[in-house]
Design a protein around this motif. Structure first.
Motif, PDB file in Angstrom:
ATOM      1  N   GLU A  43     -50.698 -32.723-110.453  1.00  0.00           N
ATOM      2  CA  GLU A  43     -50.530 -32.017-109.186  1.00  0.00           C
ATOM      3  C   GLU A  43     -49.391 -32.662-108.399  1.00  0.00           C
ATOM      4  OE1 GLU A  43     -53.309 -31.757-105.275  1.00  0.00           O
ATOM      5  OE2 GLU A  43     -54.229 -31.073-107.149  1.00  0.00           O
ATOM      6  N   ASN A 134     -50.754 -23.295-103.207  1.00  0.00           N
ATOM      7  CA  ASN A 134     -51.551 -23.790-104.322  1.00  0.00           C
ATOM      8  C   ASN A 134     -51.286 -22.909-105.532  1.00  0.00           C
ATOM      9  OD1 ASN A 134     -53.378 -25.280-105.768  1.00  0.00           O
ATOM     10  ND2 ASN A 134     -55.173 -24.271-104.932  1.00  0.00           N
ATOM     11  N   ILE A 136     -50.133 -22.482-109.877  1.00  0.00           N
ATOM     12  CA  ILE A 136     -50.233 -23.069-111.218  1.00  0.00           C
ATOM     13  C   ILE A 136     -48.962 -22.719-111.974  1.00  0.00           C
ATOM     14  CG2 ILE A 136     -51.455 -22.986-113.421  1.00  0.00           C
ATOM     15  CD1 ILE A 136     -54.010 -22.357-111.814  1.00  0.00           C
ATOM     16  N   GLY A 145     -53.352 -20.285-107.757  1.00  0.00           N
ATOM     17  CA  GLY A 145     -54.424 -21.239-107.946  1.00  0.00           C
ATOM     18  C   GLY A 145     -55.756 -20.596-107.606  1.00  0.00           C
TER      19      GLY A 145
END
Length: 570
Positions: A43, A134, A136, A145
């Motif tokens: 992350e 957020n 991915i 996300g």
């Protein structure tokens, strides 16, 4: 906010990078057990740059394909075009579709109309979501996300479909009053004919990879093209109906002897990057020619592209499709009695599903094989989808629902969907009972396996979650026993192979004995019928794939200016 001539925008986001490369190789029970353990990701805070000209190097190469390639199919058009005219249209269309800011600017009127409908029913006040914070990193593009824990799924009453149909019918598109729904792959010529006849379709999003493709992608892009043509910004001397015919009937062959229909080249492009570049966000391209990337832009960056209402609407649909998959995971965990299943968070299940989906292959346009959270191509859509005369094409019959939110959040949504599934299951069992297959799922599964009926075995396991080890009470025979016992019927060998593979993938036991004869296993039956290695041979490709792929991904590349990359567990 941006202007259509914007050169680039930069979005600061928290980005998750997956680490595991082999999740898709696990048999279903192993994968379900794996989900009880924490999933590790990298992350980091990253600055994501979305350029206004997609990727310059890619544009230069593909414009060469257009300028140097050979066009065929002109004689099939209902209007005259010579090769220089075709080439000019292609270059104009290519430059437009490669600039996400120009494309998205022509969806803003639709976004405002959608916002008015949603505000009128108070649908914009429930979820203050900002998915760009957020994300991915996926295969050449981003996906959202997990939704916030307090997310409330919306009942949207088909607002987007209604608004698109209003605009399409005014442009002589989808004149029958609905957009055809595609479920699975259609023959190339069949799909082309439907589009050339002025029907822009949606796709059945529950077929796994269509989730990433986007159900509405082609219709939304069609609207952006039509609006830009009508405003004179996209200077193409054709009507939009003629453009659809042009895209589906003309083929481009360029150096390397690669032939593509212009529809595949401009509207349904699969953007492939080399090797590790698929997972390196510095190489991501943002061309709207790929429905997957176009959908990614709307889901992940809608607010920055002045399309906040579309983003909320499509994100809600995306999350609901995702969590229907997660619901199937939970049902399979119950069937397999996975220890610790009741304490697994939705967020972890989402991350495991998406990590597995990412590693199936490197083709973002492919539909995935069977999986505990997925539907496959050989499964029919719900009965609210009325089949047309062409296989794989449906008319969705809308169900009237009052706009609002599902009571009890996700549990309320799951309860509603479970009612639909139970209704489908009851109809399926009644149909099978009328045909003499049995009166409960276990009996139907055993009958269909014995007959080598791959589609019905798939439906029992994927749609209705039959127990793959369901026994016949009198002697304890399972579906695998019946297949192994009937291997002497050589006319069904290929069907038996596929049924065996699916059953084992879902946890069927090849060493399970009968009630009074513990040594009478499916393996023993197969051996007696001349197939001593039946199960090893059937599963060989799965085993080989597992051995060759069983490794971790390289530590993924972060975007330029990434800060504080950390290993995090969920």
């Amino acid at each position: 906010m941006f202007h259509p001539n914007t050169k680039s925008i930069t979005v600061e986001a928290n980005v998750l990078h997956f680490l595991y490369a082999d999740l898709h190789t696990y048999p279903v029970p192993d994968f379900l057990n794996l989900c009880t353990k924490s999933i590790e990701v990298i992350e980091s805070k990253e600055n994501i740059v979305i350029p206004g000209d997609a990727t310059k190097a890619l544009i230069d190469i593909e414009l060469q394909h257009i300028s140097q390639g050979r066009f065929t199919g002109q004689s099939t058009l209902t209007f005259p075009l010579n090769e220089p005219q075709i080439r000019e249209i292609c270059i104009t269309l290519y430059q437009f579709l490669s600039d996400p800011f120009k494309v998205m600017s022509h969806l803003q009127e639709l976004d405002q109309a959608l916002g008015q409908k949603m505000r009128a029913h108070n649908l914009t006040s429930y979820n203050n979501i900002s998915p760009d914070t957020n994300l991915i990193a996926f295969l050449g593009y981003f996906i959202p996300g997990p939704p916030p824990d307090n997310y409330q799924p919306l009942i949207k009453a088909n607002f987007l479909d209604i608004l698109l149909l209003e605009r399409e019918r005014g442009d002589n598109i989808n004149k029958a009053g609905y957009a055809p729904k595609f479920a699975g792959f259609l023959e190339r010529g069949t799909a082309d004919k439907i589009v050339a006849d002025g029907e822009l379709f949606t796709e059945y999003a529950k077929l796994t990879r269509v989730l990433l493709h986007g159900s509405f992608s082609h219709r939304l892009l069609g609207l952006a093209i039509r609006e830009s043509m009508q405003k004179g910004e996209l200077k193409i001397e054709l009507s939009f109906r003629q453009l659809l015919e042009f895209l589906t009937k003309i083929t481009l062959t360029y150096p390397g002897l690669i032939s593509k229909s212009l529809w595949d080249f401009f509207i349904d492009k699969i953007v492939m990057l080399a090797g590790d570049q698929m997972r390196n966000v510095n190489f991501y391209t943002f061309t709207c020619r790929s429905p997957v990337i176009f959908n990614s832009l709307l889901l992940c960056f809608g607010q920055q592209l002045n399309l906040a209402n579309l983003q909320v609407y499509l994100l809600d649909s995306y999350y609901k499709s995702v969590f229907q998959m997660i619901h199937r995971m939970r049902v399979n965990m119950e069937i397999n009695q996975i220890e610790g299943r009741h304490t697994i968070t939705l967020k972890r299940l989402y991350l495991y599903c998406m990590n597995a989906l990412m590693t199936i292959d490197l083709d973002p346009g492919q539909l995935m094989q069977e999986w505990p959270f997925a539907l496959t191509l050989n499964l029919r859509p719900p009965r609210s989808y009325q089949p047309r005369s062409v296989t794989g094409v449906y008319q969705k019959i809308p169900v009237e629902k009052k706009p609002g939110v599902y009571p009890e959040g996700w549990q309320g949504f799951f309860n509603y969907r479970q009612q639909e599934t139970d209704s489908e299951k009851n109809i399926f069992i009644a149909e099978c009972q009328a045909k003499g297959y049995g009166s409960e799922l276990g009996a139907i599964l055993r009958h269909c396996a014995k007959q080598g009926m791959v589609k019905e075995v798939s439906e029992c396991l994927f749609l209705f979650h039959a127990n793959p080890n369901a026994v016949q009470l009198s002697d304890g025979q399972t579906a695998l026993h019946l297949i192994a016992y009937n291997l002497k019927d050589s006319t069904k060998i290929e069907n038996y192979k596929e049924c065996t593979r699916i059953l084992i993938k879902f946890g069927a036991e090849r060493k399970k004995g009968l009630k009074n004869y513990p040594n009478a296993t499916p393996e023993a039956y197969a051996r007696r019928n001349g197939y001593p290695n039946w199960f090893d041979d059937v599963m060989k490709s799965e085993t080989e794939k597992k051995e060759t792929v069983r490794k971790q991904l390289r530590i993924p590349y972060a975007a330029s200016g990434a800060r504080n990359p950390l290993s995090v567990s969920y």
